[in-house]
Structures are given as C-alpha cells and as structure tokens.
Design a protein around this motif. Structure first.
Motif, PDB file in Angstrom:
ATOM      1  N   GLY A   1      -9.005   2.525   8.204  1.00  0.00           N
ATOM      2  CA  GLY A   1     -10.244   1.991   7.644  1.00  0.00           C
ATOM      3  C   GLY A   1     -10.800   2.870   6.535  1.00  0.00           C
ATOM      4  N   LYS A   2     -10.735   4.167   6.730  1.00  0.00           N
ATOM      5  CA  LYS A   2     -11.216   5.092   5.700  1.00  0.00           C
ATOM      6  C   LYS A   2     -10.377   4.974   4.428  1.00  0.00           C
ATOM      7  N   LEU A   3      -9.088   4.806   4.594  1.00  0.00           N
ATOM      8  CA  LEU A   3      -8.216   4.655   3.421  1.00  0.00           C
ATOM      9  C   LEU A   3      -8.509   3.348   2.686  1.00  0.00           C
ATOM     10  N   TYR A   4      -8.702   2.268   3.446  1.00  0.00           N
ATOM     11  CA  TYR A   4      -9.057   0.998   2.811  1.00  0.00           C
ATOM     12  C   TYR A   4     -10.396   1.112   2.077  1.00  0.00           C
ATOM     13  N   GLU A   5     -11.351   1.804   2.672  1.00  0.00           N
ATOM     14  CA  GLU A   5     -12.641   2.020   2.015  1.00  0.00           C
ATOM     15  C   GLU A   5     -12.470   2.797   0.713  1.00  0.00           C
ATOM     16  N   ASP A   6     -11.605   3.798   0.734  1.00  0.00           N
ATOM     17  CA  ASP A   6     -11.335   4.576  -0.486  1.00  0.00           C
ATOM     18  C   ASP A   6     -10.803   3.682  -1.600  1.00  0.00           C
TER      19      ASP A   6
ATOM     20  N   ALA B   1      -7.550  -4.790   0.577  1.00  0.00           N
ATOM     21  CA  ALA B   1      -8.157  -3.709   1.362  1.00  0.00           C
ATOM     22  C   ALA B   1      -9.451  -4.201   2.018  1.00  0.00           C
ATOM     23  N   LYS B   2     -10.244  -4.992   1.300  1.00  0.00           N
ATOM     24  CA  LYS B   2     -11.470  -5.558   1.872  1.00  0.00           C
ATOM     25  C   LYS B   2     -11.140  -6.458   3.056  1.00  0.00           C
ATOM     26  N   GLU B   3     -10.110  -7.270   2.903  1.00  0.00           N
ATOM     27  CA  GLU B   3      -9.696  -8.157   3.994  1.00  0.00           C
ATOM     28  C   GLU B   3      -9.294  -7.355   5.238  1.00  0.00           C
ATOM     29  N   ARG B   4      -8.522  -6.300   5.024  1.00  0.00           N
ATOM     30  CA  ARG B   4      -8.086  -5.486   6.153  1.00  0.00           C
ATOM     31  C   ARG B   4      -9.284  -4.799   6.821  1.00  0.00           C
TER      32      ARG B   4
END
Length: 74
Positions: free
Chosen positions: A44-49, A63-66
C-alpha cells in the motif's frame, strides 16, 4: 534557432517522462511482489508513492485501484 530549442525541450521532457515511468513501473512491480508475500501494508505504501510521486504515469491509475482493493480487504 527556435526549432532547436523546441526540440531540446521536447527531448528533455521525453527523457524525464521515460525515467519517471520506469521508476513508477519498478515501484509497481515491487508492490505486486509485496502483495504476493502478503505484505499488504508495504504494498500500500508503494502504491501511494506511485500516486503521489508519479501522478502522470500510466501506472498511477492502476496503483489507485490496487489501493482501493487493499483498503476494502482490511
């Protein structure tokens, strides 16, 4: 002279775009791996990045979808 400056600016933009897409892709692939390892917080932190640092990349939407899927599963 104007044409040369325009071409240089365009090339610089393309190079920066390619580099950011490459970094976004690297982060996305790492996040996918983290999901496979059941490390959902780190994924989640990586997707937020990706969303924050590379909002214009092709992977920002994915990334938003995930992120949404990860939030639903909590």
């Amino acid at each position: 002279m104007r044409t040369i400056k325009g071409a240089v600016i365009l090339m610089a933009f393309l190079i920066l775009t390619c580099c950011s897409d490459g970094k976004a892709r690297e982060l996305f692939e790492t996040a996918q791996f983290e999901e496979l390892q059941k490390n959902f917080d780190h994924a989640g932190k990586l997707y937020e990045d990706i969303v924050k640092k590379y909002p214009e990349s092709e992977l920002a939407g994915k990334a938003k979808e995930r992120l949404e899927e990860l939030k639903k599963s909590k």
